[in-house]
Design a protein around this motif. Structure first.
Motif, PDB file in Angstrom:
ATOM      1  N   UNK A 158     -14.520 -49.969  60.171  1.00  0.00           N
ATOM      2  CA  UNK A 158     -14.950 -49.857  58.770  1.00  0.00           C
ATOM      3  C   UNK A 158     -14.547 -48.506  58.193  1.00  0.00           C
ATOM      4  N   UNK A 159     -14.755 -47.446  58.965  1.00  0.00           N
ATOM      5  CA  UNK A 159     -14.399 -46.104  58.480  1.00  0.00           C
ATOM      6  C   UNK A 159     -12.898 -45.994  58.227  1.00  0.00           C
ATOM      7  N   UNK A 160     -12.082 -46.535  59.145  1.00  0.00           N
ATOM      8  CA  UNK A 160     -10.633 -46.431  58.969  1.00  0.00           C
ATOM      9  C   UNK A 160     -10.164 -47.280  57.790  1.00  0.00           C
ATOM     10  N   UNK A 161     -10.778 -48.440  57.599  1.00  0.00           N
ATOM     11  CA  UNK A 161     -10.442 -49.261  56.435  1.00  0.00           C
ATOM     12  C   UNK A 161     -10.710 -48.502  55.138  1.00  0.00           C
ATOM     13  N   UNK A 162     -11.826 -47.780  55.113  1.00  0.00           N
ATOM     14  CA  UNK A 162     -12.145 -46.987  53.928  1.00  0.00           C
ATOM     15  C   UNK A 162     -11.108 -45.889  53.721  1.00  0.00           C
ATOM     16  N   UNK A 210      -8.915 -45.823  50.381  1.00  0.00           N
ATOM     17  CA  UNK A 210      -9.097 -44.692  49.475  1.00  0.00           C
ATOM     18  C   UNK A 210      -7.800 -43.948  49.203  1.00  0.00           C
ATOM     19  N   UNK A 211      -6.769 -44.166  50.026  1.00  0.00           N
ATOM     20  CA  UNK A 211      -5.489 -43.496  49.782  1.00  0.00           C
ATOM     21  C   UNK A 211      -4.658 -44.225  48.733  1.00  0.00           C
ATOM     22  N   UNK A 212      -4.818 -45.537  48.644  1.00  0.00           N
ATOM     23  CA  UNK A 212      -3.950 -46.350  47.792  1.00  0.00           C
ATOM     24  C   UNK A 212      -3.950 -45.922  46.320  1.00  0.00           C
TER      25      UNK A 212
END
Length: 312
Positions: free
Chosen positions: A244-248, A252-254
């Motif tokens: 979940x943290x890595x997905x965020x 958030x970079x996009x």
């Protein structure tokens, strides 16, 4: 390199990243020490809070005032002990105690694991029925709304995400207050959406991280971007919490990359990255508000800004 103090065309953009914002604090501290004068600054989440403190601090006391104001913010965040754990149970004494950091300190990593497990069984409303945010009293104590709205203050832009439309909402000096900063940092798994003028908002990182358009018109000579989230993180996460943290982090970079693609050709980009500083820390470290960890990130931010200045 010493940044030209007379140039009005140097603008700043501060990413959000929870406790990783201490890296941004360090980078900002070094930039202000180098002679930077704030003219326009945009941010989300912890980046927006740092931006607001820097703007009001500069108005009251120049660069030193901005540095002291940012340091006070992180001093208060560290003192709040947001992610403390009950020594007796190894879990929060109650959801409300967890939110307010009551009980004995037991380590933020364990706190985040416990909270992630709790989210599988309870909704955010059940865990935090009163919708309390431990940052609210900190910001109420520190934010000087009159200073932010002073015509002499640097231009400030705070990004949030409209829950219903998914669109970015940018708040400016004349409207920024505590609720706007809380909206910009509102993680929906932890806090209820923040209502402002009948609209509801979540963390600005979902739609703008941070919003660049406001500081790119008119075209600046230089954009200084301080990233508080890693673009590259070695290894494949396997636990639910880490996934979940890595997905965020990826999501958030996009928005930022999309806006950077529109950067005017004449504008030079000074990109200060936290990748190296965060690579050795776990994904959940963005919830770590222990003073030692924040101090380490502050030092890393100063070093990264110094290296960027040398290469600029």
């Amino acid at each position: 390199m010493v940044l030209p103090v007379s140039s009005p065309r140097i603008v700043l953009a501060l990413q959000g990243g929870g406790a990783h914002g201490a890296f941004t604090w360090g980078a900002m501290d070094r930039l202000l020490e180098s002679g930077l004068v704030l003219s326009a600054i945009t941010g989300v989440s912890s980046g927006a809070m740092i931006a607001a403190m820097a703007v009001q601090g500069q108005l009251h006391g120049g660069a030193e005032g901005a540095r002291k104001a940012m340091a006070l913010l992180w001093e208060r965040i560290a003192a709040a002990h947001i992610f403390n754990i009950s020594m007796n149970t190894g879990m929060p004494a109650s959801p409300l105690d967890w939110m307010w950091g009551k009980g004995m300190e037991f380590g933020n990593e364990l706190a985040m694991t416990g909270f992630t497990n709790a989210l599988r069984m309870f909704s955010p409303g059940q865990l935090n029925p009163m919708g309390q945010n431990p940052l609210a009293p900190v910001l109420k104590e520190l934010i000087d709304v009159e200073a932010l709205r002073n015509p002499a203050a640097a231009r400030l832009y705070v990004g949030a995400t409209d829950v219903e439309t998914g669109a970015a909402k940018v708040f400016t000096n004349h409207e920024v207050g505590v609720r706007h900063l809380l909206a910009s940092a509102c993680i929906p798994m932890m806090f209820p959406a923040v209502e402002i003028n009948s609209r509801h908002y979540w963390d600005g990182g979902y739609s703008c991280n941070p919003p660049l358009a406001p500081v790119l018109s008119p075209k600046p000579d230089r954009l200084i971007l301080i990233r508080a989230q890693p673009r590259v993180r070695p290894g494949v996460p396997t636990s639910t919490a880490d996934i979940v943290h890595r997905l965020h982090e990826i999501a958030f970079q996009a928005p930022l990359e999309a806006e950077l693609s529109l950067l005017p050709r004449q504008t030079k980009l000074l990109d200060i990255s936290a990748d190296a500083a965060l690579a050795r820390h776990p994904l959940s470290s963005k919830m770590n508000t222990e003073k030692g960890f924040l101090d380490d990130l502050f030092a890393a931010g100063r070093d990264a800004a110094d290296a960027a200045l040398q290469m600029a």
